[in-house]
Design an enzyme around this catalytic site. Structure first.
Site, PDB file in Angstrom:
ATOM      1  N   HIS A  37      41.629  35.723  43.791  1.00 16.74           N
ATOM      2  CA  HIS A  37      40.174  34.910  43.149  1.00 16.74           C
ATOM      3  C   HIS A  37      39.239  34.842  43.458  1.00 16.74           C
ATOM      4  CE1 HIS A  37      38.763  32.819  38.997  1.00 16.74           C
ATOM      5  NE2 HIS A  37      38.853  31.967  40.406  1.00 16.74           N
ATOM      6  N   CYS A  52      35.538  37.733  37.877  1.00 14.68           N
ATOM      7  CA  CYS A  52      35.556  36.618  38.625  1.00 14.68           C
ATOM      8  C   CYS A  52      34.702  36.909  39.708  1.00 14.68           C
ATOM      9  CB  CYS A  52      36.743  36.362  38.975  1.00 14.68           C
ATOM     10  SG  CYS A  52      38.256  36.408  40.149  1.00 14.68           S
TER      11      CYS A  52
END
Length: 1023
Positions: free
Chosen positions: A450, A203
């Site tokens: 994330h 990510c």
């Protein structure tokens, strides 16, 4: 205080945004029943957004702890406001939005709304207090809002205007949103953009790639890098990046990044290892910059991202100034102690005074008071700001994330205050006014998280959130204010519960900012056309797309059973139906036969114990009153058995959490056996008792148990943790002994007890630090479980002695230092845990060269370049830890043996100062300081011991360091007088002699990259 949002859902289109809060007080209230409330504006019967105003008369005279407003309708749903005038925790007004008819709604209901609640200031509407929230309302959380909306003392203070003539005016603004369907969401259709697929932990890379892609000048430069039709994307970084950008530009679905990571030289291990986005940005740009040399786009990276600053040192009392020009591609700004970007820039150019013990050593004028600082010569067209959200905490001895509130503007003016950030050499004709292009966000903590990005590709008012595969439209508040970090108040979900509201830290916050200079906007956000893309790339990708379409069409033409008819009851009592169809080859559904009340539809599977294979063979209707014996002949025909073959039938009841597969009585009716529509019947040839041993899984039920517990385990040699060595198909029910026996057999080892296993850590993708003890776990399933995560990897090593015997021993890494030449040798020592260190020393004597036969020894541990613990020969071996490095064993120098009663041993550490913090490095050591000895004499002995050249040693400073306080020493100082008197011969950790000089050895990884997570390894692009 802003309310935390419910699980993140995409924002609606711009034309569905909530109304701007109305600040004027509305006149002409109309009386309402019981609640004395007033609905000021009756909107359309079913609006998606509406405002409700509630005028509460006799506010302080009303009885009761809580009050509800009248119902109002928004989005076809009934709502009301719930108020606790005297507070739900005693000192604040509490206010919530409530679903008015929640008790009448069917099970499983839910609705999603954005709303704001306000107390109107009737004297000055600008002083009205308004708070906003977003929530997924459901049966368990039918109200949501603020326990501490505003202080009761402010509400009761009539001079402040929140209550006038005993009337309080409440406003609620509600926008009902559709529940977001993640499965059917089409990013391209909804936003015009597509996302990038996450390979496991990429990510961080996806957010960076999207940011770079949406800088058209950068994309154009990548397209113009020379590639040929003979290149392969997996072997060429330019071609892989061109291919990725082209797909992002033209694809309708999310794009894979595997070809790009393969071109980096990464394997699947690297794709599951999260790195720092700043580090990847630097490494990637450096690679592209090198590959652009000698091409038409040489220098494109520098033109975009390169700026320059000037470091200077200017003497105060003499005419001397030293300057050094340096370039930068990004700027790392402090977050801690800074409220916003401007505060960070102020800190960046802050002037440091070099005076006192820290005077500047001028080549011409000697030690001088001076000013040290940095100013910018020029800024780049695209300014990348890395926010230092991660730093090393020396108190905790760990990396920590800084979640403090940190604001950043939509427009950044770096010419403010008459260009205070600019050097005298800067070109003042260039206007350094920047507009925000991208906000890269990190959500999580220091041990993982994330990344995603908010980007406005054309610098319009519309923001987009790029979160791996999904792209959504977002408003400016979501992209800016909600990424500042800081704290929020956790809203009270149960107004009847009298508890103090909780405050929590927001762990999602901006990590990297990208600004584009206004004067360069037209050049950077440039147009691209098909001519910018090489023809061979378009042909190659067109061919690739045609192959995908062909395979998709080929798959669709195969006649197959599409979906099973299933009714699954979910936790929130929703019922979802799935319909099964048979398809002909022309992809047309086959109409099922007419079903009567007596008919039940059964599905059949056939099991072959010899091949260990279970397959679906069809379905048909049977009569509920019929018996399994009635369909035996038909089942034999389907299976290809003789018509009189003796078969046995099982009902497949369930597979999770346990296997239930029960035999069916052939002469009992289906109804009496509780066989009903949709049930699955498995059958096989009857396996006689004398043939049971011929098969591993002779019956359907035993086969199901095998399938349920079957686990293919990848085994890796502990010394090569990235490479699979072999795989074994095992059962999760295997015991510890079963597993090591299988591994030993695979390796051709006669003694399974010499196998030692280590679990896999799925978060770090590394072996666990501790091995599995001999019979320390019961089953294979226990070996493969790490907290709540299951994995399929185990590490093994072959020992020279059986593991039970080894576990009675302790293996230590030992570094031995000779007292004469100070040379260090390393050894691996293995001794019984219960033995004392005296036995370890005796064993070591046979392995090393001693300076004399009657040598004495000192044993100690080192941690973070400081002496952590000193051991005595009588300590047990089990009390020693070599987790942070080898056990140090050194000969006691001869001078210490002849030490006087007032002489003293002190700890000596190497350090340098970085941002006013003491950073330690190198090897610490003990040193004898004699009574009355001055620093000048100590310097001579230390220089001789460490063998430091005169030129280098002259730059060293000596200090007495207590905790972190530094007291510099002069040559004439009697050093021992500076140290506290201790009974122990060994000085305390916090009191030592410090040698300040430049580190000549490589710093620790956490010092080299202060913004890198503790679990990360450096990013490398190999090709």
């Amino acid at each position: 205080m802003v309310v935390p949002r419910a699980p993140e859902l995409p924002q609606p289109d711009q034309d569905e945004e909530m109304l701007v809060p109305h600040q004027d007080v509305v006149e002409g209230p109309q009386p309402m029943e019981e609640s004395a409330s007033t609905v000021e504006n009756q909107l359309m019967p079913d609006p998606s957004t509406s405002r409700f105003t509630w005028s509460i008369e006799n506010f302080f005279k009303r009885n009761g702890r809580k009050h509800y407003s009248d119902d109002f309708v928004v989005g076809g749903y009934k709502w009301r406001v719930l108020v606790f005038p005297r507070g739900n925790n005693g000192d604040h007004l509490s206010m919530y939005l409530d679903v008015a008819d929640s008790h009448l709604l069917p099970p499983g209901w839910s609705r999603y709304a954005q709303f704001s609640l306000a107390v109107v200031n009737q004297l000055d509407s600008k002083m009205s207090i308004r708070k906003e929230a977003t929530h997924q309302f459901n049966a368990r959380e039918s109200d949501w809002g603020f326990t501490s909306f505003m202080p009761s003392m402010d509400l009761c203070d009539l001079s402040k205007g929140y209550v006038v003539n005993d009337k309080c005016i409440i406003e609620a603004e509600v926008a009902v949103r559709k529940i977001f369907d993640f499965w059917n969401y089409d990013s391209k259709k909804m936003t015009g953009y597509v996302g990038l697929k996450n390979q496991g932990a990429t990510c961080y890379m996806n957010s960076l790639l999207q940011t770079l892609y949406h800088i058209p000048y950068f994309r154009k430069a990548v397209y113009h890098m020379p590639t040929t039709e003979n290149d392969t994307p997996s072997g060429s970084i330019p071609l892989a990046l061109q291919s990725l950008f082209y797909k992002l530009q033209h694809s309708d679905n999310s794009v894979a990044t595997k070809e790009l990571t393969k071109s980096f030289g990464w394997d699947s291990y690297d794709s599951f290892m999260q790195h720092d986005v700043q580090e990847l940005n630097r490494v990637l740009c450096e690679k592209l910059e090198n590959k652009m040399k000698g091409t038409t786009v040489e220098g494109a990276i520098q033109k975009l991202f390169e700026g320059h600053h000037m470091n200077y040192i200017e003497c105060i009392n003499v005419d001397y100034k030293s300057t050094r020009k340096e370039s930068f591609y990004d700027l790392a700004l402090d977050v801690k102690g800074c409220s916003d970007v401007y505060a960070s820039f102020d800190k960046y150019v802050a002037v440091e005074r070099l005076e006192g013990d820290n005077k500047y050593q001028s080549e011409e004028h000697g030690l001088q008071d001076a000013k040290k600082g940095m100013l910018f010569i020029d800024f780049p067209p695209v300014l990348q700001l890395q926010l230092k959200r991660f730093e090393y905490d020396f108190v905790r001895d760990a990396m920590v994330k800084i979640n403090d509130r940190y604001e950043f503007p939509l427009q950044l003016d770096l010419d403010k205050d008459d260009g205070k950030y600019l050097s005298p050499e800067a070109d003042r004709s260039v206007r350094n006014l920047y507009t925000l292009h991208s906000v890269l966000v990190h959500s999580g903590g220091v041990n993982g998280g994330h990344y995603y990005a908010f980007i406005r590709p054309t610098l319009s008012d519309q923001w987009y959130k790029f979160d791996d595969e999904r792209v959504t439209k977002e408003d400016m508040k979501r992209a800016l204010e909600e990424q500042y970090g800081g704290e929020e108040e956790l809203p009270h979900t149960n107004p009847g519960l009298n508890t103090t509201p909780l405050r929590f830290t927001k762990h999602s916050n901006a990590y990297m900012l990208v600004y584009i200079r206004e004067s360069d906007k037209e050049k950077i956000i440039c147009d691209l056309d098909e001519e910018d893309i090489s023809e061979h790339l378009k042909v190659s990708l067109r061919k690739e797309q045609e192959e995908k379409e062909y395979k998709k069409k080929e798959k669709a033409e195969i006649g197959m059973l599409k979906v099973a008819t299933t009714v699954s009851k979910l936790q929130n009592s929703e019922v979802r139906l799935f319909l099964e169809f048979h398809f002909r080859q022309e992809n047309q559904p086959i109409v099922p036969p007419v079903k009567t009340e007596e008919d039940i539809l059964l599905f059949f599977k056939l099991y072959d114990p010899e091949k260990e294979y279970l397959r679906y063979v069809g379905n048909f209707f049977v009569k509920a009153s019929g018996k399994p014996s009635d369909i035996v002949e038909r089942l034999n025909v389907i299976a290809g058995f003789p018509s009189d073959e003796d078969i046995e039938l099982y009902e497949e009841v369930k597979f999770e959490p346990i296997v239930m597969c029960e035999p069916i009585e052939s002469n009992a009716s289906f109804h009496s056996s509780q066989i009903d529509d949709g049930d699955i019947i498995c059958y096989q040839k009857r396996c006689l008792p004398d043939k049971m041993d011929q098969y591993r899984y002779p019956t359907v039920s035993s086969f199901f148990e095998y399938v349920r517990n079957k686990q293919v385990v990848r085994f890796r040699l502990l010394e090569k943790p990235k490479e699979d060595d072999f795989s074994l198909e095992l059962s999760k029910c295997f015991t510890y002994d079963d597993v090591v026996e299988k591994v030993a057999h695979q390796l051709g080892l006669d003694e399974p007890s010499k196998i030692r296993l280590t679990q896999h850590n799925p978060f770090s993708h590394q072996p666990n630090t501790h091995h599995i003890k001999y019979r320390g776990v019961n089953y294979l399933s226990d070996m493969l479980q790490h907290h709540t995560q299951m994995c399929d990897i185990l590490y093994y090593e072959t020992l020279d002695i059986p593991l039970p015997e080894l576990e009675g021993l302790k293996t230590l890494r030992v570094a031995f230092q000779n007292a004469t030449n100070y040379e260090v040798s390393f050894h691996i020592m293995r001794s019984p845990k219960s033995n004392t260190l005296f036995y370890l020393i005796e064993e070591l004597k046979s392995k090393v060269e001693l300076s004399c036969n009657d040598a004495e020894f000192r044993l100690f541990e080192v941690y973070l370049h400081k002496i952590r613990k000193v051991h005595q020969p009588g300590d047990t071996i089990d009390s020693v830890s070599d987790q942070y490095g080898p056990l140090r064993i050194e000969e006691v120098p001869e001078e210490e043996k002849n030490a006087g009663p007032r002489d003293r041993l002190v700890h000596v550490y190497h350090f340098f100062k970085d941002n006013h913090l003491n950073q330690y490095f190198g090897e610490p050591f003990f040193f004898l300081i004699r009574d009355g000895e001055v620093l000048a004499d100590i310097k001579v002995r230390i220089q001789k011991r460490l063998k430091i050249p005169d030129e280098q040693f002259l730059k060293w400073k000596f200090a007495c360091v207590t905790y972190s306080r530094i007291e510099y020493l002069q040559d004439s100082d009697v050093v021992l007088s500076r140290f506290q008197k201790q009974k122990s011969v060994y000085g305390p950790w916090e009191h030592h002699l410090g040698l300040e000089h430049t580190a000549t050895t490589q710093k620790r990884s956490f010092l080299a990259s202060q913004n890198r997570h503790s679990f990360e390894k450096p990013v490398k692009i190999y090709n």
